[in-house]
Design a protein around this motif. Structure first.
Motif, PDB file in Angstrom:
ATOM      1  N   LEU A  17      27.284  10.478  -8.058  1.00  7.62           N
ATOM      2  CA  LEU A  17      26.571  11.757  -8.028  1.00  7.62           C
ATOM      3  C   LEU A  17      25.182  11.594  -7.426  1.00  7.62           C
ATOM      4  CD1 LEU A  17      27.569  13.252 -11.504  1.00  7.62           C
ATOM      5  CD2 LEU A  17      28.301  14.054  -9.247  1.00  7.62           C
ATOM      6  N   TYR A  34      25.930   9.702  -3.375  1.00  8.85           N
ATOM      7  CA  TYR A  34      26.777  10.467  -2.458  1.00  8.85           C
ATOM      8  C   TYR A  34      26.616  11.972  -2.647  1.00  8.85           C
ATOM      9  CZ  TYR A  34      28.915   5.994  -1.475  1.00  8.85           C
ATOM     10  OH  TYR A  34      29.117   4.698  -1.118  1.00  8.85           O
ATOM     11  N   GLY A  35      26.246  12.375  -3.870  1.00 12.31           N
ATOM     12  CA  GLY A  35      26.053  13.794  -4.131  1.00 12.31           C
ATOM     13  C   GLY A  35      24.612  14.228  -3.966  1.00 12.31           C
TER      14      GLY A  35
END
Length: 157
Positions: free
Chosen positions: A102, A105-106
């Motif tokens: 999270l 990559y998020g």
């Protein structure tokens, strides 16, 4: 339509087996001829769809293999490094991995991750610290610059 006699035999056997197993569920006034006809159409269309998907998948794999052959050495190193990072990430405990994914990559902040997962910011910090320790240990120091480049390219690309 299928052009494979054995495949057709398998489909017919599956349909009759299914009919036998579901015999108690079917209403007494069911049109068996219509039922069988529709079942055959359904199974054949599924078989054709699956065959098409496999062929498309094979085409994609062939294209990818061809592209990898012509990829420049730097891109190969980046690809290998990305795979190595992915393998290292997969060794993380589930919650730790989720927090790391999270965040990196998020592009989510610790506070946002904490709210989404229903945990404290301090717990998010601990998970991130553990994730980074594992990644540092699993990826040799010589790759730190590469990791930075890959992480930047992943976050921006």
């Amino acid at each position: 339509m299928l052009k494979d006699r054995e495949q057709v035999k398998d489909i017919i056997q599956d349909i009759f087996t299914s009919l036998y197993l579901r015999r108690d569920e079917l209403p007494g006034d069911v049109n068996i001829s219509g039922y069988l006809n529709n079942a055959v159409k359904y199974k054949v269309s599924n078989q054709l769809r699956n065959k098409l998907l496999k062929e498309n998948h094979h085409q994609v794999l062939i294209r990818q293999a061809h592209q990898q052959e012509v990829v420049q050495p730097v891109q190969l190193e980046q690809h290998e490094l990305k795979n190595r990072i992915a393998r290292s990430i997969n060794t993380l405990p589930q919650k730790c991995k989720e927090v790391f994914m999270l965040n990196y990559y998020g592009n989510m902040s610790y506070k946002t991750i904490a709210q989404e997962m229903g945990i404290s910011v301090k717990t998010v910090e601990k998970h991130m610290s553990k994730a980074l320790q594992v990644l540092r240990r699993e990826l040799k120091e010589e790759h730190y610059l590469g990791i930075l480049l890959v992480a930047v390219s992943i976050c921006t690309g």
